[in-house]
Design a protein around this motif. Structure first.
Motif, PDB file in Angstrom:
ATOM      1  N   THR A  20      11.136 -10.337 -20.211  1.00 40.66           N
ATOM      2  CA  THR A  20      12.241 -11.217 -19.841  1.00 40.66           C
ATOM      3  C   THR A  20      13.098 -10.595 -18.745  1.00 40.66           C
ATOM      4  N   ILE A  21      13.339  -9.292 -18.806  1.00 43.31           N
ATOM      5  CA  ILE A  21      14.129  -8.617 -17.776  1.00 43.31           C
ATOM      6  C   ILE A  21      13.419  -8.693 -16.427  1.00 43.31           C
ATOM      7  N   LEU A  22      12.107  -8.521 -16.418  1.00 46.39           N
ATOM      8  CA  LEU A  22      11.341  -8.645 -15.174  1.00 46.39           C
ATOM      9  C   LEU A  22      11.568 -10.017 -14.539  1.00 46.39           C
ATOM     10  N   LEU A  23      11.601 -11.052 -15.387  1.00 56.07           N
ATOM     11  CA  LEU A  23      11.837 -12.413 -14.891  1.00 56.07           C
ATOM     12  C   LEU A  23      13.284 -12.595 -14.453  1.00 56.07           C
ATOM     13  N   TYR A  24      14.227 -12.011 -15.193  1.00 60.80           N
ATOM     14  CA  TYR A  24      15.640 -12.098 -14.817  1.00 60.80           C
ATOM     15  C   TYR A  24      15.866 -11.492 -13.433  1.00 60.80           C
ATOM     16  N   LEU A  25      15.214 -10.375 -13.177  1.00 56.06           N
ATOM     17  CA  LEU A  25      15.374  -9.696 -11.892  1.00 56.06           C
ATOM     18  C   LEU A  25      14.585 -10.371 -10.782  1.00 56.06           C
ATOM     19  N   GLY A  26      13.595 -11.195 -11.166  1.00 56.70           N
ATOM     20  CA  GLY A  26      12.781 -11.887 -10.171  1.00 56.70           C
ATOM     21  C   GLY A  26      11.799 -10.987  -9.456  1.00 56.70           C
ATOM     22  N   ILE A  27      11.424  -9.856 -10.064  1.00 54.33           N
ATOM     23  CA  ILE A  27      10.545  -8.897  -9.383  1.00 54.33           C
ATOM     24  C   ILE A  27       9.090  -9.012  -9.831  1.00 54.33           C
ATOM     25  N   SER A  28       8.827  -9.795 -10.865  1.00 53.50           N
ATOM     26  CA  SER A  28       7.459  -9.986 -11.355  1.00 53.50           C
ATOM     27  C   SER A  28       7.338 -11.386 -11.933  1.00 53.50           C
ATOM     28  N   ASP A  29       6.152 -11.974 -11.798  1.00 57.90           N
ATOM     29  CA  ASP A  29       5.914 -13.276 -12.424  1.00 57.90           C
ATOM     30  C   ASP A  29       5.710 -13.127 -13.925  1.00 57.90           C
TER      31      ASP A  29
ATOM     32  N   CYS B 177      22.316  -6.507 -10.212  1.00 62.71           N
ATOM     33  CA  CYS B 177      21.810  -6.573 -11.583  1.00 62.71           C
ATOM     34  C   CYS B 177      22.527  -7.666 -12.388  1.00 62.71           C
ATOM     35  N   PRO B 178      21.792  -8.625 -12.959  1.00 65.78           N
ATOM     36  CA  PRO B 178      22.422  -9.701 -13.737  1.00 65.78           C
ATOM     37  C   PRO B 178      22.707  -9.270 -15.172  1.00 65.78           C
ATOM     38  N   GLU B 179      23.386 -10.115 -15.917  1.00 67.09           N
ATOM     39  CA  GLU B 179      23.550  -9.899 -17.352  1.00 67.09           C
ATOM     40  C   GLU B 179      22.171  -9.963 -17.999  1.00 67.09           C
ATOM     41  N   LEU B 180      21.844  -8.984 -18.820  1.00 66.79           N
ATOM     42  CA  LEU B 180      20.493  -8.883 -19.374  1.00 66.79           C
ATOM     43  C   LEU B 180      20.363  -9.685 -20.677  1.00 66.79           C
ATOM     44  N   PRO B 181      19.125 -10.018 -21.080  1.00 70.28           N
ATOM     45  CA  PRO B 181      18.920 -10.970 -22.187  1.00 70.28           C
ATOM     46  C   PRO B 181      19.546 -10.575 -23.512  1.00 70.28           C
TER      47      PRO B 181
ATOM     48  N   PHE C 206      22.569 -23.561 -19.056  1.00 67.42           N
ATOM     49  CA  PHE C 206      23.498 -23.613 -20.188  1.00 67.42           C
ATOM     50  C   PHE C 206      24.867 -23.078 -19.782  1.00 67.42           C
ATOM     51  N   ASP C 207      24.893 -21.921 -19.102  1.00 69.60           N
ATOM     52  CA  ASP C 207      26.160 -21.316 -18.685  1.00 69.60           C
ATOM     53  C   ASP C 207      26.941 -22.248 -17.762  1.00 69.60           C
ATOM     54  N   THR C 208      26.229 -22.934 -16.862  1.00 71.20           N
ATOM     55  CA  THR C 208      26.890 -23.861 -15.950  1.00 71.20           C
ATOM     56  C   THR C 208      27.489 -25.042 -16.718  1.00 71.20           C
ATOM     57  N   CYS C 209      26.742 -25.550 -17.702  1.00 67.12           N
ATOM     58  CA  CYS C 209      27.252 -26.641 -18.542  1.00 67.12           C
ATOM     59  C   CYS C 209      28.525 -26.219 -19.270  1.00 67.12           C
ATOM     60  N   VAL C 210      28.499 -25.020 -19.846  1.00 62.08           N
ATOM     61  CA  VAL C 210      29.651 -24.538 -20.616  1.00 62.08           C
ATOM     62  C   VAL C 210      30.876 -24.390 -19.717  1.00 62.08           C
ATOM     63  N   LYS C 211      30.665 -23.903 -18.488  1.00 61.09           N
ATOM     64  CA  LYS C 211      31.784 -23.692 -17.564  1.00 61.09           C
ATOM     65  C   LYS C 211      32.486 -24.995 -17.198  1.00 61.09           C
ATOM     66  N   LEU C 212      31.806 -26.124 -17.348  1.00 63.10           N
ATOM     67  CA  LEU C 212      32.447 -27.405 -17.074  1.00 63.10           C
ATOM     68  C   LEU C 212      33.557 -27.698 -18.078  1.00 63.10           C
ATOM     69  N   GLY C 213      33.451 -27.082 -19.274  1.00 64.15           N
ATOM     70  CA  GLY C 213      34.515 -27.147 -20.266  1.00 64.15           C
ATOM     71  C   GLY C 213      34.775 -28.513 -20.861  1.00 64.15           C
ATOM     72  N   ARG C 214      33.761 -29.358 -20.902  1.00 61.65           N
ATOM     73  CA  ARG C 214      33.977 -30.735 -21.364  1.00 61.65           C
ATOM     74  C   ARG C 214      33.395 -31.024 -22.739  1.00 61.65           C
TER      75      ARG C 214
ATOM     76  N   LEU D 289      16.553 -18.102 -28.008  1.00 61.42           N
ATOM     77  CA  LEU D 289      15.735 -19.088 -27.304  1.00 61.42           C
ATOM     78  C   LEU D 289      16.310 -19.389 -25.922  1.00 61.42           C
ATOM     79  N   LEU D 290      17.623 -19.484 -25.826  1.00 63.00           N
ATOM     80  CA  LEU D 290      18.253 -19.714 -24.531  1.00 63.00           C
ATOM     81  C   LEU D 290      18.142 -18.491 -23.629  1.00 63.00           C
ATOM     82  N   SER D 291      18.415 -17.313 -24.175  1.00 68.89           N
ATOM     83  CA  SER D 291      18.467 -16.095 -23.361  1.00 68.89           C
ATOM     84  C   SER D 291      17.109 -15.676 -22.828  1.00 68.89           C
ATOM     85  N   LEU D 292      16.045 -15.997 -23.560  1.00 67.36           N
ATOM     86  CA  LEU D 292      14.719 -15.559 -23.137  1.00 67.36           C
ATOM     87  C   LEU D 292      14.182 -16.361 -21.953  1.00 67.36           C
ATOM     88  N   ASN D 293      14.909 -17.394 -21.542  1.00 65.81           N
ATOM     89  CA  ASN D 293      14.507 -18.184 -20.377  1.00 65.81           C
ATOM     90  C   ASN D 293      15.683 -18.214 -19.411  1.00 65.81           C
TER      91      ASN D 293
END
Length: 480
Positions: free
Chosen positions: A176-185, A296-300, A331-339, A320-324
């Motif tokens: 999952t970290i490899l995918l978060y960093l975008g350095i490996s498929d 470096c992003p927030e890790l899973p 999800f984070d963008t939805c939450v930031k809308l605060g609605r 389930l959310l964090s692993l993708n």
């Protein structure tokens, strides 16, 4: 597992990097090309050729090292690892030995509800070998050298894992970290991530490690789990019978569920490492290392724990959310809308949205769905404008086309019926058509109320307010 012994596990994860070109030449780095169509004199190791190090490979490895809290060796070198095998045309692999690019890190892994910290010994860069193709229709083995020179990072853990479950969770987190960093498929089915599994046993309470056996190139999460269970049981049986464990390299046959001996005792000196004379010592500036660290992003694991703490999600939903990463960012963008409540957003993303995405074999970024539209749909449910049943139709539409939920509701006539007088007519009609169910209810079979409610929802084409409908149904049943 035999309770007399403690299993000790260390993993060596080999991850292919998704650079455009190979590590030491300009050949395209791509999976699925025709056999031996992505080769050149450099990656084939022909006499007179000289390798040139791909800068992007170094930066990707540093980013992984920083994500795992490693010390970055800004000045390092490449070494030759000498061995003969048909898939290695040069008879040596360019790797790193005594001065790896990254060293002494750690990774927090969520195992069940517990956080386990696993030490990271080192991360180094190296080139991949080719691939041997075995075909039952012919006696020969074919050598495909497309993979020669594909850039790898090898992530070596400390022997800190104590069960197959922990090893599987560790491998999932690394991927999952490899995918978060975008350095490996990180597609294990394409060989992007492979794992060497080291297993040893020691008596419970002992401090010294037993003799380890290594299983090479295990290529799925499930296979890692099964290989560890098998190897621990194999070693326990030998020890129980008074035998001695020999240091071995074994091949895991997942189809048969057994490991097969490849060769005995193998140590670093067997590879005759020495600095590669064709590649100079390379230096990465402190400034560049700091720039990479800032990416470096927030890790899973941290993200999962934050979702549990801040939003009250249970462990499974948060994982389930964090692993993708794509869905976690959505999800984070939805939450930031605060609605609306994060829990409602989570339920839809891991429920109906995930189901539709899986059926289509695509990701949320490949659809027309936007965070604003998903949140708007949830608001319509909370206001009582549409029912959860109608919302399933809405979410199908807003995934397929760029249209607002309110427009879908209007187009398809999905607005929820809250008018009591209209719903009373629906209830009366359903009760008249289901006399037997009514009689069963009068005779004490109160569970038929659920059946009748379902019939009322069907009669209203899913538009009735379920709460209002349930109240009216119960009221009329009591007066019969």
């Amino acid at each position: 597992m035999n309770k007399k012994y403690e299993v000790v596990i260390g993993l060596e994860v080999h991850a292919e990097l998704n650079t455009k070109t190979k590590i030491f030449c300009s050949c395209e780095n791509r999976f699925g090309a025709g056999v031996n169509s992505l080769c050149c004199p450099v990656c084939m190791g022909l006499p007179g050729t000289l390798p040139t190090l791909n800068e992007k490979v170094v930066e990707s490895a540093i980013r992984m090292g920083q994500a795992l809290g490693c010390t970055i060796n800004g000045t390092t070198k490449q070494d030759r690892k000498n061995y003969f095998y048909p898939d290695l045309p040069k008879a040596y692999q360019i790797s790193q030995f005594d001065v790896p690019l990254c060293a002494n890190g750690k990774l927090d892994v969520l195992v069940g509800d517990e956080v386990k910290t696993v030490g990271i010994t080192r991360i180094h860069i190296e080139e991949d070998a080719g691939k041997l193709i075995h075909d039952d229709t012919m006696a020969d083995t074919l050598c495909d050298y497309n993979r020669c020179g594909v850039p790898l990072i090898e992530i070596v853990s400390e022997p800190d894992l104590r069960s197959a479950d922990e090893a599987k969770a560790y491998l999932e987190t690394i991927t999952t970290i490899l995918l978060y960093l975008g350095i490996s498929d990180a597609k294990m089915q394409e060989g992007n991530v492979r794992c060497d599994v080291n297993v040893s046993l020691r008596p419970v309470g002992a401090s010294e490690f037993g003799t380890r056996c290594e299983m090479k190139n295990v290529n799925s999460f499930g296979a890692v789990y099964r290989a560890i269970v098998y190897e621990a049981e194999r070693q326990a049986k030998i020890l129980d019978e008074g035998g001695v464990i020999e240091q071995q390299t074994r091949r895991w046959d997942d189809a048969k569920g057994v490991s097969v001996l490849m060769r005995t005792k193998e140590d670093a000196q067997d590879y005759r490492y020495f600095p590669d004379p064709d590649l100079l010592t390379f230096v990465v500036s402190d400034e560049r290392i700091a720039q990479l660290a800032a990416q470096c992003p927030e890790l899973p694991t941290a993200k999962t724990l934050r979702y549990m703490k801040d939003y009250g999600l249970n462990r499974d939903d948060a994982s389930l959310l964090s692993l993708n990463k794509v869905r976690a960012d959505f999800f984070d963008t939805c939450v930031k809308l605060g609605r609306c409540e994060p829990k409602f957003i989570s339920n839809w993303l891991i429920g109906d949205v995930a189901r539709i995405l899986n059926e289509k074999r695509c990701e949320v970024c490949d659809t027309a769905l936007t965070p604003e539209h998903l949140v708007e749909m949830i608001e319509l449910i909370q206001k009582g404008t549409i029912s959860n049943t109608a919302a399933k139709t809405v979410v199908e539409e807003i995934l397929n086309r760029d249209v607002s939920p309110a427009q879908v509701v209007q187009e398809k006539g999905l607005a929820q019926i809250n008018d009591s007088s209209a719903l009373e007519a629906v209830v009366e009609k359903v009760l008249a058509e289901n006399a037997k169910a009514v009689a069963d209810y009068k005779n004490g079979k109160t569970n038929v109320l659920g059946f009748l409610l379902g019939q009322c929802m069907r009669a209203s084409k899913g538009q009735a307010n379920p709460g209002t409908l349930k109240e009216l149904l119960a009221k009329q049943m009591e007066t019969l």
